[in-house]
Design an enzyme around this catalytic site. Structure first.
Site, PDB file in Angstrom:
ATOM      1  N   GLY A   1       1.011  -1.210   0.046  1.00  0.00           N
ATOM      2  CA  GLY A   1      -0.044   0.075  -0.123  1.00  0.00           C
ATOM      3  C   GLY A   1       0.802   1.198  -0.141  1.00  0.00           C
ATOM      4  O   GLY A   1       2.175   1.095  -0.129  1.00  0.00           O
TER       5      GLY A   1
ATOM      6  N   ASP B   1      -6.036  -3.254  -5.045  1.00  0.00           N
ATOM      7  CA  ASP B   1      -6.510  -4.005  -3.834  1.00  0.00           C
ATOM      8  C   ASP B   1      -7.651  -4.257  -3.704  1.00  0.00           C
ATOM      9  O   ASP B   1      -8.246  -5.122  -3.134  1.00  0.00           O
ATOM     10  CB  ASP B   1      -5.760  -2.962  -2.614  1.00  0.00           C
TER      11      ASP B   1
ATOM     12  N   SER C   1      -6.573   4.588   3.847  1.00  0.00           N
ATOM     13  CA  SER C   1      -6.576   6.153   3.623  1.00  0.00           C
ATOM     14  C   SER C   1      -7.957   6.505   3.145  1.00  0.00           C
ATOM     15  O   SER C   1      -8.210   7.723   3.019  1.00  0.00           O
ATOM     16  CB  SER C   1      -5.241   6.622   2.777  1.00  0.00           C
TER      17      SER C   1
END
Lengths: 205, 205
Positions: A7, A74, A92
């Protein structure tokens, strides 16, 4: 067999038994010598990994016909982990994706709690509160902190619950969001399940 | 009789017939010589107006027992405008307030479209889209622009519509938000109605 979900802030590893994270700014991917299967949404990390032959990009094995072109790998990988349900991946950004009979039905993107906090703060100093995840979402708020917490959390909860499906909660903020989704399955390794399913379908494990 | 609602970006005037706006950065309040009743959420403007005797602050006439201490005077004043309904005031923040039988029942605060756009952009360049207010909110999105538009707009619409009350839409972005609230009353002068009601209750008009 080693799996890794890269990530923007961490490398998240799974060795088949345990999962652990490394800071994306500090970790050197060339320090891994064994074969490792990964997905990656981090541009800088992609460049570092490109020349490394033992890092195998799983995104090239996904049948993307069920998804859309700009959808994050993802999100795609999480969807591959389940047959039916709604996935809430709280990082996020908070991504919400619906899967029915193994098929991606669509999804939406909501700001993560840090980004949304900053958003309220940028509008006015008077809105610079942390969110109250313990708020009673059944009551209309009568103070500023609850007014922004309700705006952020109640609206998301109602939308997700309205699908009437099993809720799979994952991502770095999963524990916080479990407070508003008490009947969800919390699974920090959901993405690795998706990775394994992609590998099975592609006959590479 | 002149009324004025002073926000962070504009002075919004109403002379009983017409309403018009002046840029808050450029307007000099001492240029008004007649009696003028105002509410103000703008700190800089408050300082400019303080020494001016003909500017009369209506916030001192409101019975605040029905509201909460840190609630913006603009929200309070809008609530004074109606007997029953939900007010959606779409500006730099979107405030949503519920009034039943003339009584404030609570409300929440959601980011305005500009702030929310910046919020998504700050999370990732891949989310730097303007919102699609024409989006079909009945369908789960399958592209990035729709995914953020749905996250922002569908969740707000469903919450507001779920109250089953008349919707009063006001604020600078009212015309945009009317696209997701097609059955609302759009009223750019709602706040001035609230100001008049405050004056009537206080016997100053």
């Amino acid at each position: 067999m080693l799996l890794c979900d890269i990530g923007n802030t961490t490398y998240h590893f799974f060795d088949g038994i345990e999962h652990y994270k490394k800071d994306a700014k500090l970790f050197d991917p060339s320090s891994i010598k064994e074969e490792i299967f990964y997905i990656c949404v981090n541009k800088q990390a992609k460049e570092l990994i490109k020349p490394l032959k033992n890092w195998i990009d799983l995104s090239t094995y996904v049948d993307m016909r069920n998804y859309y072109e700009t959808m994050g790998i993802d999100r795609v990988t999480s969807c591959e982990a389940i047959e039916d349900g709604v996935i809430v991946d709280a990082g996020s950004a908070v991504t919400i994706d619906v899967v029915k009979s193994g098929r991606f039905e669509g999804g939406f993107i909501y700001p993560g709690s840090k980004a949304m906090n900053e958003c309220y703060r940028n509008i006015s100093d008077a809105l610079a509160y942390s969110f109250n995840f313990e708020l009673d979402l059944g009551k209309m708020p009568k103070n500023s902190r609850d007014a922004i917490s309700y705006g952020y959390l109640k609206l998301l909860r109602n939308e997700v619950v309205s699908y009437g499906m099993d809720i799979y909660l994952t991502g770095g903020d999963a524990a916080e969001f479990a407070k508003i989704f008490p009947y969800s399955h919390i699974d920090e390794t959901l993405l690795f399940k998706g990775m394994k399913n992609i590998m099975k379908k592609a006959n590479i494990c």
